[in-house]
Design an enzyme around this catalytic site. Structure first.
Site, PDB file in Angstrom:
ATOM      1  N   LYS A   1      -4.702  11.021 -17.922  1.00  0.00           N
ATOM      2  CA  LYS A   1      -6.092  11.450 -17.683  1.00  0.00           C
ATOM      3  C   LYS A   1      -6.132  12.666 -16.769  1.00  0.00           C
ATOM      4  CE  LYS A   1      -8.425   9.279 -14.293  1.00  0.00           C
ATOM      5  NZ  LYS A   1      -8.976  10.110 -13.225  1.00  0.00           N
ATOM      6  N   ASN A   2      -5.384  12.602 -15.656  1.00  0.00           N
ATOM      7  CA  ASN A   2      -5.529  13.659 -14.649  1.00  0.00           C
ATOM      8  C   ASN A   2      -4.870  14.979 -15.035  1.00  0.00           C
ATOM      9  OD1 ASN A   2      -7.156  12.085 -13.129  1.00  0.00           O
ATOM     10  ND2 ASN A   2      -5.601  11.500 -11.618  1.00  0.00           N
TER      11      ASN A   2
ATOM     12  N   CYS B   1     -14.684   9.351  -7.815  1.00  0.00           N
ATOM     13  CA  CYS B   1     -14.534   8.035  -7.218  1.00  0.00           C
ATOM     14  C   CYS B   1     -14.879   8.106  -5.747  1.00  0.00           C
ATOM     15  CB  CYS B   1     -13.111   7.528  -7.420  1.00  0.00           C
ATOM     16  SG  CYS B   1     -12.872   6.808  -9.034  1.00  0.00           S
TER      17      CYS B   1
ATOM     18  N   ARG C   1     -14.354  14.029  -0.023  1.00  0.00           N
ATOM     19  CA  ARG C   1     -13.508  14.740  -0.997  1.00  0.00           C
ATOM     20  C   ARG C   1     -13.794  16.240  -0.823  1.00  0.00           C
ATOM     21  NH1 ARG C   1     -12.337  11.174  -5.512  1.00  0.00           N
ATOM     22  NH2 ARG C   1     -10.805  12.721  -6.134  1.00  0.00           N
TER      23      ARG C   1
ATOM     24  N   ASP D   1      -2.894   6.726  -6.062  1.00  0.00           N
ATOM     25  CA  ASP D   1      -3.599   6.089  -7.183  1.00  0.00           C
ATOM     26  C   ASP D   1      -2.975   4.760  -7.612  1.00  0.00           C
ATOM     27  OD1 ASP D   1      -5.418   8.100  -7.159  1.00  0.00           O
ATOM     28  OD2 ASP D   1      -4.541   9.222  -8.824  1.00  0.00           O
TER      29      ASP D   1
ATOM     30  N   ARG E   1     -13.262   4.590 -16.866  1.00  0.00           N
ATOM     31  CA  ARG E   1     -13.071   6.025 -16.573  1.00  0.00           C
ATOM     32  C   ARG E   1     -11.633   6.440 -16.804  1.00  0.00           C
ATOM     33  NH1 ARG E   1     -16.577   7.957 -11.470  1.00  0.00           N
ATOM     34  NH2 ARG E   1     -15.768   9.921 -12.188  1.00  0.00           N
TER      35      ARG E   1
HETATM   36  N1  EPU Z   1      -8.248  17.899   0.577  1.00  0.00           N
HETATM   37  C1  EPU Z   1      -8.771  18.677   1.583  1.00  0.00           C
HETATM   38  N2  EPU Z   1      -9.382  19.847   1.231  1.00  0.00           N
HETATM   39  C2  EPU Z   1      -9.471  20.278  -0.051  1.00  0.00           C
HETATM   40  C3  EPU Z   1      -8.926  19.496  -1.063  1.00  0.00           C
HETATM   41  C4  EPU Z   1      -8.313  18.297  -0.732  1.00  0.00           C
HETATM   42  O1  EPU Z   1      -8.729  18.312   2.747  1.00  0.00           O
HETATM   43  O2  EPU Z   1     -10.024  21.368  -0.280  1.00  0.00           O
HETATM   44  C5  EPU Z   1      -7.578  16.643   0.923  1.00  0.00           C
HETATM   45  C6  EPU Z   1      -8.249  15.399   0.342  1.00  0.00           C
HETATM   46  O3  EPU Z   1      -9.305  14.958   1.165  1.00  0.00           O
HETATM   47  C7  EPU Z   1      -7.082  14.431   0.310  1.00  0.00           C
HETATM   48  C8  EPU Z   1      -5.893  15.320  -0.028  1.00  0.00           C
HETATM   49  O4  EPU Z   1      -6.284  16.646   0.313  1.00  0.00           O
HETATM   50  O5  EPU Z   1      -6.877  13.905   1.593  1.00  0.00           O
HETATM   51  C9  EPU Z   1      -5.463  15.294  -1.474  1.00  0.00           C
HETATM   52  O6  EPU Z   1      -6.596  15.507  -2.317  1.00  0.00           O
HETATM   53  P1  EPU Z   1      -6.435  16.222  -3.730  1.00  0.00           P
HETATM   54  O7  EPU Z   1      -7.183  17.503  -3.695  1.00  0.00           O
HETATM   55  O8  EPU Z   1      -4.994  16.260  -4.089  1.00  0.00           O
HETATM   56  O9  EPU Z   1      -7.194  15.214  -4.677  1.00  0.00           O
HETATM   57  P2  EPU Z   1      -8.091  15.565  -5.935  1.00  0.00           P
HETATM   58  O10 EPU Z   1      -7.562  16.755  -6.630  1.00  0.00           O
HETATM   59  O11 EPU Z   1      -9.505  15.515  -5.556  1.00  0.00           O
HETATM   60  C10 EPU Z   1      -6.677  14.207  -7.642  1.00  0.00           C
HETATM   61  C11 EPU Z   1      -6.902  13.085  -8.609  1.00  0.00           C
HETATM   62  C12 EPU Z   1      -7.090  11.795  -7.857  1.00  0.00           C
HETATM   63  C13 EPU Z   1      -5.875  11.536  -6.974  1.00  0.00           C
HETATM   64  C14 EPU Z   1      -5.621  12.738  -6.054  1.00  0.00           C
HETATM   65  C15 EPU Z   1      -4.358  12.610  -5.228  1.00  0.00           C
HETATM   66  C16 EPU Z   1      -7.993  14.127 -10.467  1.00  0.00           C
HETATM   67  C17 EPU Z   1      -9.227  14.333 -11.258  1.00  0.00           C
HETATM   68  N3  EPU Z   1      -8.083  13.364  -9.396  1.00  0.00           N
HETATM   69  O12 EPU Z   1      -7.842  14.293  -6.851  1.00  0.00           O
HETATM   70  O13 EPU Z   1      -7.155  10.793  -8.855  1.00  0.00           O
HETATM   71  O14 EPU Z   1      -6.107  10.402  -6.175  1.00  0.00           O
HETATM   72  O15 EPU Z   1      -5.519  13.942  -6.849  1.00  0.00           O
HETATM   73  O16 EPU Z   1      -3.249  12.476  -6.055  1.00  0.00           O
HETATM   74  O17 EPU Z   1      -6.934  14.621 -10.809  1.00  0.00           O
HETATM   75  C18 EPU Z   1      -7.752   8.722  -9.794  1.00  0.00           C
HETATM   76  O18 EPU Z   1      -7.239   9.086 -10.871  1.00  0.00           O
HETATM   77  O19 EPU Z   1      -8.090   7.539  -9.580  1.00  0.00           O
HETATM   78  C19 EPU Z   1      -7.967   9.697  -8.729  1.00  0.00           C
HETATM   79  C20 EPU Z   1      -8.808   9.485  -7.740  1.00  0.00           C
END
Ligand code: EPU
Length: 418
Positions: A22-23, A117, A122, A305, A396
């Site tokens: 998915k991701n 989620c 975020r 995850d 989802r």
């Molecule tokens: N973060 C910041 N600033 C930013 C971006 C991120 O501080 O500008 C922090 C976040 O708060 C967190 C860390 O960096 O503490 C990592 O966040 P990341 O940006 O990697 O997460 P994301 O891209 O929002 C994706 C997946 C999530 C998964 C995370 C971590 C997707 C759509 N979502 O989220 O997947 O938990 O990476 O691997 O790809 C799930 O599939 O259940 C899910 C939540």
């Protein structure tokens, strides 16, 4: 409202196919905005986040068809510069990829803050930092994000202050057409990042990842592609936690063992037997697993995850264990639900200690996607009938969960609401 009804306590036996990730399918689908021609994408999971992403692109003018056999045929040639589908955007984290893609395609992006989620803040400041360093003007006001490139974007070196999957992907998407070589440092190296890079390179981009550095040499245009999405590592690992909770012997097909090896080694130390060959993994677990203590961290270490599902698994071990959540420090809503089943859990800040627990069936609420999977895991391993509400979170990210668990001998039903 739909409800999952699980009569637990049955061992799992048989074989299931793991779907596409998915991701990585999500950024690949948004990345088709950079290719103004038909793309055919295989192994696309039929889950609601994917269906909603395609719907957003359709509302913007794309032609798209997702077939039952997981093939997406999509053409974004007629997409307009205005972003549409605000309601869906504000429900999904991955819609943030409209920032990087529309900055590349239309030199501007105006959209509501992406949802997703709900397990704490975020933030997106690392995404915006990257766009600003490339020369775009970014602002956030009244829940909307505005990104504009009044001049040509310029290649530069961007060092992320925090490893972020979303920021890495978004900055890559924004850099594809930027003249010169954009260097991005301290990047996420999750398989989803490599999957997107592979997709873009197949379409003619020039992107190279070396360790935690990405070099993106701007190209003038991308071309039509046929591409297959990588297997979903979290789906595979989630089914492994189910076997651990119930005991049994299952074969997972369509996996990439490299992506799950780190966690499989932890499972082995707990007493699982795992044999991986080619793209299959055979997973056996008995009744006397030992516990483990882990800390979540960016890939290649333990994925956040899988944290909730791993907590459920620990309840069924001889000595439990501790989980330190280092990515999303408040991702613990599932713990209150497990406590309804009698789980012995102690939480302090971002650490939970799970003691071996004799769980009883209960009526439970999924609070997000992986929390929902954790409740399925706990319910499958517990004698008696548990019920899980808010199934919409689970669909989802897990395709045909009921069909897959049933084919392994698990007693699970989806009760349709009025
Ligand atoms: N973060 C910041 N600033 C930013 C971006 C991120 O501080 O500008 C922090 C976040 O708060 C967190 C860390 O960096 O503490 C990592 O966040 P990341 O940006 O990697 O997460 P994301 O891209 O929002 C994706 C997946 C999530 C998964 C995370 C971590 C997707 C759509 N979502 O989220 O997947 O938990 O990476 O691997 O790809 C799930 O599939 O259940 C899910 C939540």
């Amino acid at each position: 409202m739909e409800q999952l009804v699980i009569n637990g306590g049955h061992s799992l036996y048989g074989e299931i196919a793991i779907g596409g990730m998915k991701n990585s399918a999500l950024p690949v689908i948004f990345a088709t905005l950079l290719i103004k021609d038909e793309c055919v994408i295989y192994n696309v999971p039929l889950v609601s986040d994917i269906i909603n992403s395609i719907e957003i692109l359709k509302q913007m003018g794309a032609k798209a068809e997702l077939t039952e056999n997981h093939t997406l045929i999509i053409n974004t040639r007629d997409v307009q510069d205005e972003i549409k589908g605000y309601e869906l955007i504000s429900k999904m984290r991955a819609s943030s990829y409209l920032m990087g893609t529309m900055l590349s395609r239309a030199k501007k992006a105006y959209l509501p803050m992406p949802g997703g989620c709900n397990f704490g803040a975020r933030p997106i400041e690392q995404h915006l930092k990257g766009f600003s360093m490339l020369g775009a003007n970014c602002s956030c006001e009244n829940g909307f994000i505005s990104i504009n490139a009044s001049k040509l974007l310029k290649s530069t070196k961007i060092t992320l202050d925090k490893i972020s999957v979303g920021a890495t992907i978004n900055i890559v998407l924004a850099s594809v057409f930027v003249e010169g070589v954009t260097v991005i440092e301290n990047v996420a190296i999750e398989p989803h990042v490599d999957d997107l890079i592979c997709f873009l390179n197949t379409a003619g981009a020039k992107i190279l990842r070396v360790g935690r550095k990405i070099y993106c040499e701007g190209v003038k245009k991308l071309h039509s592609v046929r591409y297959r999405i990588f297997p979903d590592m979290i789906e595979a690992l989630t089914y492994m936690t189910f076997v651990g909770a119930c005991s049994g012997d299952i074969n997972l097909t369509g996996v990439n063992y490299e992506h799950i090896k780190y966690v499989c080694d932890i499972f082995r130390k707990m007493g699982f037997e795992i044999d991986a060959y080619y793209d299959e993994a055979r997973v056996k677990a008995g009744k006397n697993l030992v516990g483990a203590s882990i800390e979540t961290a960016p890939y290649p270490l333990f994925p956040t995850d899988l944290h909730p599902q791993f907590s459920s698994l620990l309840c069924f071990t001889k000595d439990g264990g501790e989980i330190k959540e280092s990515i999303f420090p408040t991702r613990f809503a599932y713990a209150y639900e497990l406590e309804k089943m009698g789980a012995k859990i102690k939480r302090e800040d971002n650490v939970v200690k799970i003691n071996p627990s004799n769980l009883s069936p209960a009526s439970l609420d999924a609070t997000d996607l992986r929390a929902g999977a954790a409740l399925v895991c706990a319910s499958l391993g517990t004698n008696g009938t548990s019920r899980i509400n808010n199934v919409n979170y689970i669909v989802r990210g897990y395709e045909n969960l009921v069909g897959k668990v049933s084919s392994l001998g698990g007693k699970i039903k989806l009760l349709k609401g009025e």
